[in-house]
Design an enzyme around this catalytic site. Structure first.
Site, short mmCIF file in Angstrom:
data_model
loop_
_atom_site.label_atom_id
_atom_site.label_comp_id
_atom_site.label_asym_id
_atom_site.label_seq_id
_atom_site.Cartn_x
_atom_site.Cartn_y
_atom_site.Cartn_z
N GLY A 46 0.85 -1.15 0.07
CA GLY A 46 -0.10 0.07 0.07
C GLY A 46 0.86 1.35 0.09
N GLN A 51 3.04 10.10 1.22
CA GLN A 51 4.52 9.26 1.06
C GLN A 51 5.30 9.77 -0.01
OE1 GLN A 51 2.43 5.26 1.96
NE2 GLN A 51 4.49 5.23 3.01
N CYS A 88 5.93 -0.04 7.24
CA CYS A 88 5.62 1.03 6.38
C CYS A 88 6.90 1.59 5.69
CB CYS A 88 5.35 2.06 7.24
SG CYS A 88 4.72 3.77 6.27
N LEU A 89 6.39 1.67 4.02
CA LEU A 89 7.57 2.36 3.23
C LEU A 89 8.29 3.55 3.85
CD1 LEU A 89 5.98 1.22 -0.14
CD2 LEU A 89 7.41 -0.20 0.98
N HIS A 130 -4.24 1.31 7.79
CA HIS A 130 -2.94 2.06 8.01
C HIS A 130 -2.76 3.18 6.75
CE1 HIS A 130 1.76 1.76 7.70
NE2 HIS A 130 1.42 2.23 6.65
N GLU A 131 -3.34 2.89 5.48
CA GLU A 131 -3.16 3.91 4.23
C GLU A 131 -4.10 5.11 4.65
OE1 GLU A 131 -0.66 3.70 2.64
OE2 GLU A 131 -0.27 1.46 3.06
N HIS A 134 -2.57 7.30 6.78
CA HIS A 134 -1.51 8.29 6.26
C HIS A 134 -2.26 9.71 5.78
CE1 HIS A 134 2.22 6.41 6.15
NE2 HIS A 134 2.06 5.42 5.74
ZN ZN Z 1 2.68 3.49 5.55
#
Ligand code: ZN
Length: 157
Positions: A46, A51, A88-89, A130-131, A134
């Site tokens: 995701g 991000q 998380c990226l 999670h997304e 963000h």
């Molecule tokens: Zn993330």
């Protein structure tokens, strides 16, 4: 299509509330393509627009079943609980334990600005929550139980 630079923890944009998308534009279509490329390249499931430095309510998700574009997503319903490892990226090389709903029902617009409903359990429910966090400037590290841990294995690339 291009790989975009992923912002990491400490970057101010990750703490900001993202803005509603009001219309689809060629620029936004390009962004969606780039976000998928960037997510797949980084072996993520995701990615949210903030991000990659864009303050818009836009998320891409692919937990292995099919790719989803979620514009202006809104959680309608959640149920149950799951406690497990999350990464998380924007926090490379780290994971932590986070408790999330085990089911989530989300309303969103697709890349043609058509409304649809997506329901997920387990990993997809975790990823949706999670997304969407963000988009509200919330990182999983704010919710982590205990310490962040180093990932056991590095990504292949
Ligand atoms: Zn993330």
């Amino acid at each position: 299509m291009a790989i975009r630079n992923i912002r990491t923890l400490g970057d101010e944009i990750l703490t900001k509330h993202a803005k509603e998308v009001t219309q689809m534009t060629p620029k936004l279509k390009e962004l969606i393509g780039d976000m998928f490329d960037t997510m797949y390249e980084a072996n993520g499931c995701g990615l949210a627009a903030p991000q990659v430095g864009i303050r818009k309510r836009l998320v891409v998700i692919d937990c292995g079943d099919e790719p989803y574009v979620l514009i202006n997503p809104e959680i309608l319903e959640t149920d149950g609980e799951q406690t497990g490892q999350e990464g998380c990226l924007s926090v490379p090389g780290k994971v932590g334990i986070v408790t999330r709903p085990n089911y989530a029902k989300v309303k969103a617009l697709d890349e043609n600005m058509n409304e649809y409903i997506i329901e997920g359990t387990e990993l997809l429910a975790r990823c949706l929550c999670h997304e969407i966090d963000h988009l509200n400037g919330i990182m999983y590290v704010d919710k982590v139980e205990g310490q962040l841990m180093d990932t056991e294995e590095e990504n292949e690339d």
